[in-house]
Motif scaffolding. Structure first.
Motif, PDB file in Angstrom:
ATOM      1  N   LEU A   1      -7.253   1.047   4.006  1.00 41.15           N
ATOM      2  CA  LEU A   1      -6.833  -0.268   3.982  1.00 41.15           C
ATOM      3  C   LEU A   1      -6.985  -0.976   3.003  1.00 41.15           C
ATOM      4  O   LEU A   1      -6.150  -1.944   2.341  1.00 41.15           O
ATOM      5  N   LYS A   2      -8.318  -1.118   2.519  1.00 40.99           N
ATOM      6  CA  LYS A   2      -8.702  -1.623   1.215  1.00 40.99           C
ATOM      7  C   LYS A   2      -8.028  -1.456   0.066  1.00 40.99           C
ATOM      8  O   LYS A   2      -7.530  -2.293  -0.976  1.00 40.99           O
ATOM      9  N   SER A   3      -7.837  -0.147  -0.267  1.00 45.30           N
ATOM     10  CA  SER A   3      -7.052   0.233  -1.479  1.00 45.30           C
ATOM     11  C   SER A   3      -5.896   0.905  -1.499  1.00 45.30           C
ATOM     12  O   SER A   3      -5.310   1.232  -2.591  1.00 45.30           O
TER      13      SER A   3
ATOM     14  N   GLY B   1      -6.616  -4.928  -0.117  1.00 46.21           N
ATOM     15  CA  GLY B   1      -6.618  -5.401   1.352  1.00 46.21           C
ATOM     16  C   GLY B   1      -7.669  -5.446   1.883  1.00 46.21           C
ATOM     17  O   GLY B   1      -8.924  -5.141   1.258  1.00 46.21           O
TER      18      GLY B   1
ATOM     19  N   MET C   1     -10.591   1.332   7.550  1.00 44.85           N
ATOM     20  CA  MET C   1     -11.087   0.380   6.577  1.00 44.85           C
ATOM     21  C   MET C   1     -10.806   0.823   5.251  1.00 44.85           C
ATOM     22  O   MET C   1     -10.559  -0.205   4.377  1.00 44.85           O
TER      23      MET C   1
ATOM     24  N   MET D   1      -8.064  -9.807   9.296  1.00 46.76           N
ATOM     25  CA  MET D   1      -7.590  -8.356   9.853  1.00 46.76           C
ATOM     26  C   MET D   1      -8.594  -8.003  10.999  1.00 46.76           C
ATOM     27  O   MET D   1      -9.554  -8.394  10.914  1.00 46.76           O
TER      28      MET D   1
ATOM     29  N   MET E   1      -4.329  -2.492  -5.155  1.00 47.68           N
ATOM     30  CA  MET E   1      -4.454  -3.308  -3.764  1.00 47.68           C
ATOM     31  C   MET E   1      -5.567  -4.020  -3.586  1.00 47.68           C
ATOM     32  O   MET E   1      -6.690  -3.282  -3.628  1.00 47.68           O
TER      33      MET E   1
END
Lengths: 147, 81
Positions: free
Chosen positions: A115-117, B80, A112, A92, B78
């Motif tokens: 987006l991670k969680s 990501g 960031m 990404m 999640m």
């Protein structure tokens, strides 16, 4: 604002150049690229990224819109892949442009962290020992508190 | 409504998506209904703190009402980025 959720390989350098060329009048561009990290033992064979088609795009758009309202940004770019990836492959990238660097840096970090969680992706690793889902880290969840 | 499962929830239940006819008023009631069906559901839903739920593609919680909802998705936290 451009959001790409795709299984295709992308070229982070070419994406950054294109983003920078389009950032007319801006004084700062910040970018981050995430790549599939080989584990310490060197046994990672593949990483499979599952996503929730539809929700993924919506969740990322909401996160990017939040970034645009919080900071003085020119533009934002988010690319995130899904599917089977090999160690060393780009997963990404995010890029932000702004008149000044503080906004570009902060917005990129915010993107960031969220987006991670908060973007519906799940990683499954295949190593020579077998396969398993990557567990979410408490510190990734805690990282959202600073925003 | 459509019920979707992702990652290890999908693997434990053994399918990615199914059509469910239910009168459950909340997500918790739907979870209880599904868990009573078969062991594989009970196993997947055994620890709700390890699960997240989305209603019509928006993150929600287990107390949320289901009225008017067309798509429910269950998945682990999640990962990501």
């Amino acid at each position: 604002m451009r959001i790409v959720v795709d299984d295709a390989l992308f070229d982070p350098g070419a994406e950054l150049n294109r983003f920078t060329e389009a950032a007319e009048g801006m004084g700062a561009v910040v970018s981050f690229s995430g790549i599939v990290r080989q584990n310490a033992a060197g046994t990672l064979k593949a990483m499979e990224i599952e996503h929730y088609p539809g929700m993924t795009e919506k969740a990322i758009a909401a996160i990017a819109e939040e970034a645009v309202t919080r900071w003085n940004l020119g533009d934002a770019l988010v690319i995130h892949r899904y599917g089977a990836l090999e160690p060393g492959a780009p997963i990404m990238m995010v890029a932000t442009s702004a008149p000044h660097r503080a906004d570009a840096f902060a917005a990129a970090e915010f993107l960031m962290d969220y987006l991670k969680s908060r973007a519906p992706f799940w990683k499954k690793e295949t190593t020579s020992e077998g396969e398993g889902w990557v567990a979410a880290k408490d510190e990734d969840e805690a990282a959202l508190d600073r925003w | 409504m459509d019920v979707l499962y992702f990652a290890w929830v999908r693997e434990r239940i053994g399918l990615p998506k199914e059509r469910v006819e239910t009168r459950a008023a909340t997500v918790s009631e739907l979870v209880a209904e599904l868990s009573a069906r078969e062991e594989r559901y009970a196993l997947a839903f055994s620890d709700l703190t390890a699960l997240r739920v989305a209603l019509d593609q928006e993150l929600s919680d287990f107390d949320a009402p289901l009225e008017g909802v067309r798509e429910v998705a269950f998945f682990p936290p999640m990962t990501g980025g």
